[in-house]
Design an enzyme around this catalytic site. Structure first.
Site, PDB file in Angstrom:
ATOM      1  N   ASP A  41       0.829  -1.210   0.000  1.00  0.00           N
ATOM      2  CA  ASP A  41       0.000   0.000   0.000  1.00  0.00           C
ATOM      3  C   ASP A  41       0.856   1.249   0.000  1.00  0.00           C
ATOM      4  O   ASP A  41       2.060   1.195   0.099  1.00  0.00           O
ATOM      5  CB  ASP A  41      -0.827   0.031   1.294  1.00  0.00           C
ATOM      6  CG  ASP A  41      -2.001  -0.900   1.224  1.00  0.00           C
ATOM      7  OD1 ASP A  41      -2.409  -1.240   0.111  1.00  0.00           O
ATOM      8  OD2 ASP A  41      -2.501  -1.282   2.296  1.00  0.00           O
ATOM      9  N   LYS A  63      -3.343   4.048  -3.344  1.00  0.00           N
ATOM     10  CA  LYS A  63      -3.670   5.166  -4.229  1.00  0.00           C
ATOM     11  C   LYS A  63      -2.603   6.234  -4.143  1.00  0.00           C
ATOM     12  O   LYS A  63      -2.006   6.457  -3.101  1.00  0.00           O
ATOM     13  CB  LYS A  63      -5.063   5.708  -3.933  1.00  0.00           C
ATOM     14  CG  LYS A  63      -5.197   6.470  -2.650  1.00  0.00           C
ATOM     15  CD  LYS A  63      -6.609   7.020  -2.523  1.00  0.00           C
ATOM     16  CE  LYS A  63      -6.886   7.347  -1.065  1.00  0.00           C
ATOM     17  NZ  LYS A  63      -8.273   7.467  -0.746  1.00  0.00           N
ATOM     18  N   MET A 177      -7.904   8.467  10.115  1.00  0.00           N
ATOM     19  CA  MET A 177      -8.542   8.902   8.866  1.00  0.00           C
ATOM     20  C   MET A 177      -9.505  10.062   9.069  1.00  0.00           C
ATOM     21  O   MET A 177     -10.521  10.156   8.387  1.00  0.00           O
ATOM     22  CB  MET A 177      -9.318   7.738   8.215  1.00  0.00           C
ATOM     23  CG  MET A 177      -8.441   6.568   7.856  1.00  0.00           C
ATOM     24  SD  MET A 177      -9.357   5.129   7.334  1.00  0.00           S
ATOM     25  CE  MET A 177      -9.944   4.485   8.884  1.00  0.00           C
TER      26      MET A 177
HETATM   27  N1  SAH Z   1      -3.486  -0.140   9.539  1.00  0.00           N
HETATM   28  C1  SAH Z   1      -3.053   1.205   9.840  1.00  0.00           C
HETATM   29  C2  SAH Z   1      -4.146   2.221   9.658  1.00  0.00           C
HETATM   30  C3  SAH Z   1      -4.601   2.365   8.244  1.00  0.00           C
HETATM   31  S1  SAH Z   1      -5.850   3.559   8.064  1.00  0.00           S
HETATM   32  C4  SAH Z   1      -2.491   1.240  11.261  1.00  0.00           C
HETATM   33  O1  SAH Z   1      -2.646   0.274  12.009  1.00  0.00           O
HETATM   34  O2  SAH Z   1      -1.850   2.214  11.618  1.00  0.00           O
HETATM   35  C5  SAH Z   1      -4.914   4.960   7.576  1.00  0.00           C
HETATM   36  C6  SAH Z   1      -4.906   5.989   8.683  1.00  0.00           C
HETATM   37  O3  SAH Z   1      -3.948   5.636   9.643  1.00  0.00           O
HETATM   38  C7  SAH Z   1      -4.521   7.366   8.225  1.00  0.00           C
HETATM   39  O4  SAH Z   1      -5.618   8.067   7.674  1.00  0.00           O
HETATM   40  C8  SAH Z   1      -4.090   7.974   9.525  1.00  0.00           C
HETATM   41  O5  SAH Z   1      -5.178   8.357  10.302  1.00  0.00           O
HETATM   42  C9  SAH Z   1      -3.418   6.809  10.206  1.00  0.00           C
HETATM   43  N2  SAH Z   1      -1.980   6.820   9.985  1.00  0.00           N
HETATM   44  C10 SAH Z   1      -1.237   5.942   9.294  1.00  0.00           C
HETATM   45  N3  SAH Z   1       0.070   6.259   9.344  1.00  0.00           N
HETATM   46  C11 SAH Z   1       0.150   7.364  10.103  1.00  0.00           C
HETATM   47  C12 SAH Z   1       1.221   8.173  10.544  1.00  0.00           C
HETATM   48  N4  SAH Z   1       2.487   7.896  10.210  1.00  0.00           N
HETATM   49  N5  SAH Z   1       0.958   9.240  11.331  1.00  0.00           N
HETATM   50  C13 SAH Z   1      -0.320   9.536  11.670  1.00  0.00           C
HETATM   51  N6  SAH Z   1      -1.361   8.798  11.285  1.00  0.00           N
HETATM   52  C14 SAH Z   1      -1.146   7.733  10.512  1.00  0.00           C
END
Ligand code: SAH
Length: 510
Positions: A41, A63, A177
């Site tokens: 991803d 995306k 998100m």
């Molecule tokens: N599976 C992932 C989440 C995926 S959903 C996890 O466990 O972290 C994607 C969301 O994760 C983003 O919209 C944001 O809210 C959060 N996210 C992912 N990476 C991030 C980062 N480095 N800093 C802040 N938020 C993050």
């Protein structure tokens, strides 16, 4: 559960952590190194694929920008197809695969198809970004529970969240998100009775070099985020614990914080440079455009030479492998003086128990010849890359020595993925550690015009700079010492505005 078809492979649903590559688990790294196919991803660390096999199939399904992502069904079909063909597949996701990662859906699809799968948890962004901002998501006396909440409902609107339940939740709320719907989240919570003065924090790009934290209260956080132009990926933390950020924030941006640097050298060698840059706060784009390919050779017998010159760290490693392949070891070099082109090559020799008698000061052929000026030589062996220049053999022959050139490896082009190409061409700095990185990088991105106008080019030394010049480009920064340390020092000096090391003073040129 249906029977798995014959020869069926396996799918590992792997969490890659929140962004800082050093937060990847050992299991994730192991599986990446082994995988036949990696389906990944957008929100995975730039370095996550660095350890993949050179022949692994890397498939991007996230995306880009505002574009569409690959539909979920397509991703699932891909996993099934590759696994049925017998492949070991790593499905790599940001954070944890089961926390807003749709990992559960993919596991269900695999299960329905009777395909073996494994889930490798990852450090989830809600917890990691909070920690990197100095916010403990639970804290004795402040929060005895934490809820991970999507800021987005299935139909892409936060309207269907149960505000009353969330407002009444006895602990910290962590929204994923939620950047674009922050105003609705804040007003929804306040409207349902959550205290408007409760501390809130947004952590953007948590654990990455460009991490930012914006603090406020539930009443002000949406405005603060707007003012600071907070962008995804960000998490929003609502709760008393957010108030600890000011006191507990610990992350210090290094001198290269906010700077993106593309590293073009071979994947196998890039990690040293990449790691150093990261430690200084840079965001590193791995764009390996070359690969080192050892040449098939007979086992080596170096007896009979009174000088053995090694002109790169790769040559040092492969030379030693050749010795060992012939049932020899370091002792067979005992009769010869050993010369290294520069300090990094000398270090590579030292790792194999070989101390260089002579080391070039600046890691270019000319400086090695200078260093050899007083060394008597009658028969020399020069161990090097196929495409290396002839400066050392010619110089030794000019002094009357008989010289054998031993070509140990060649440098071949490695194709760049679309994402690597785009990111590298837009980086603040692109580092070139050899002429071959220049040639292959330019052919990978199409032309010099594909580089963004603000990108500064860093060259390891005069030879690499002149290759840039042959392509109509001028190095903005040239290293004084022609090795990784020199590149890092030159880059630091440039960022600090301390001038472009040696850019105008003219180095040794051939
Ligand atoms: N599976 C992932 C989440 C995926 S959903 C996890 O466990 O972290 C994607 C969301 O994760 C983003 O919209 C944001 O809210 C959060 N996210 C992912 N990476 C991030 C980062 N480095 N800093 C802040 N938020 C993050």
């Amino acid at each position: 559960m249906p029977e798995a078809p014959q020869g069926s492979g396996v799918v590992h649903l792997v969490g890659a952590g929140p962004g800082d590559p050093s937060l990847m688990t050992r299991r994730a790294l192991e599986l990446i190194a082994r995988a036949d196919v990696i389906v990944y991803d957008r929100l995975i660390p730039d370095e996550a694929l660095a350890g993949a096999r050179a022949d692994a199939e890397l498939l991007y399904v996230g995306k880009e920008g505002g574009g569409d992502s690959v539909p979920q069904e397509h991703t699932e079909r891909l996993l099934l197809e590759r696994a049925r063909a017998g492949a070991t597949v790593v499905r790599l996701k940001g954070g944890d695969p089961f926390v807003f990662g749709r990992g559960g859906e993919e596991a269900l699809a695999l299960r329905a198809a009777g395909i073996r799968y494994e889930v490798v948890p990852g450090v989830t962004a809600g917890v990691a970004a909070s920690a990197y901002a100095g916010i403990p998501v639970t804290h004795r006396g402040l929060a005895g529970a934490v809820a991970l909440v999507t800021g987005r409902s299935r139909d892409d609107a936060p309207g269907s969240l149960d505000w009353a339940a969330l407002a009444g939740f006895p602990g910290t709320l962590v929204f994923y998100m939620g950047v674009s719907s922050l105003p609705q989240i804040a007003s929804g919570l306040i409207g349902a009775g959550r205290d408007a003065h409760e501390p809130a924090a947004i952590v953007e790009a948590g654990t990455l070099p460009q991490q930012r934290t914006v603090l406020g209260s539930l009443a002000t956080i949406a405005q603060e985020a707007e003012r600071a132009r907070v962008r995804a990926p960000s998490i929003t933390i609502v709760g008393a614990v957010a108030g600890l950020a000011e006191e507990l924030a610990w992350l210090r941006g290094g001198p290269l914080a906010g700077t993106t640097v593309a590293v073009t050298r071979a994947r196998a060698q890039a990690s040293g440079l990449a790691r150093r840059l990261q430690e200084l706060g840079a965001r590193v784009i791995q764009a390996p455009v070359i690969r080192i390919e050892p040449l098939p050779l007979q086992p080596l017998d170096p007896s009979g030479y009174d000088l053995v010159c090694v002109t790169s760290a790769n040559a040092a490693e492969i030379l030693y492998e050749r010795l060992v392949a012939g049932g020899r070891d370091a002792r067979s070099l005992a009769g010869a003086k050993l010369a290294a082109v520069g300090p990094a090559t000398a270090e590579a020799l030292a790792r194999r128990g070989l101390r260089a008698d002579v080391t070039g000061e600046r890691a270019v052929a000319e400086s090695l010849l200078d260093a050899l000026a007083d060394v008597p030589v009658t028969r020399a062996l020069v161990a090097r890359a196929r495409e290396a220049r002839d400066v050392v053999p010619d110089g030794l022959r000019a002094r009357g020595a008989a010289v054998d050139v031993l070509e140990l490896y060649r440098t071949v082009a490695e194709p760049l993925g679309e994402r690597e190409r785009e990111h590298a061409a837009a980086a603040d700095y692109v580092t070139f550690t050899s002429s071959s990185t220049v040639r292959h990088f330019l052919s990978a991105i199409g032309s010099a015009q594909a580089l963004s106008p603000g990108t500064r080019l860093v060259s390891i030394g005069p030879v690499t700079s002149s290759t840039l010049r042959e392509h109509g480009l001028e190095a903005h920064v040239e290293a004084e010492r022609h090795d990784v340390d020199g590149v890092v020092a030159a880059l630091l000096a440039d960022v600090a505005g301390a001038g472009t090391a040696r850019a105008s003073s003219g180095g040794t040129r051939t």
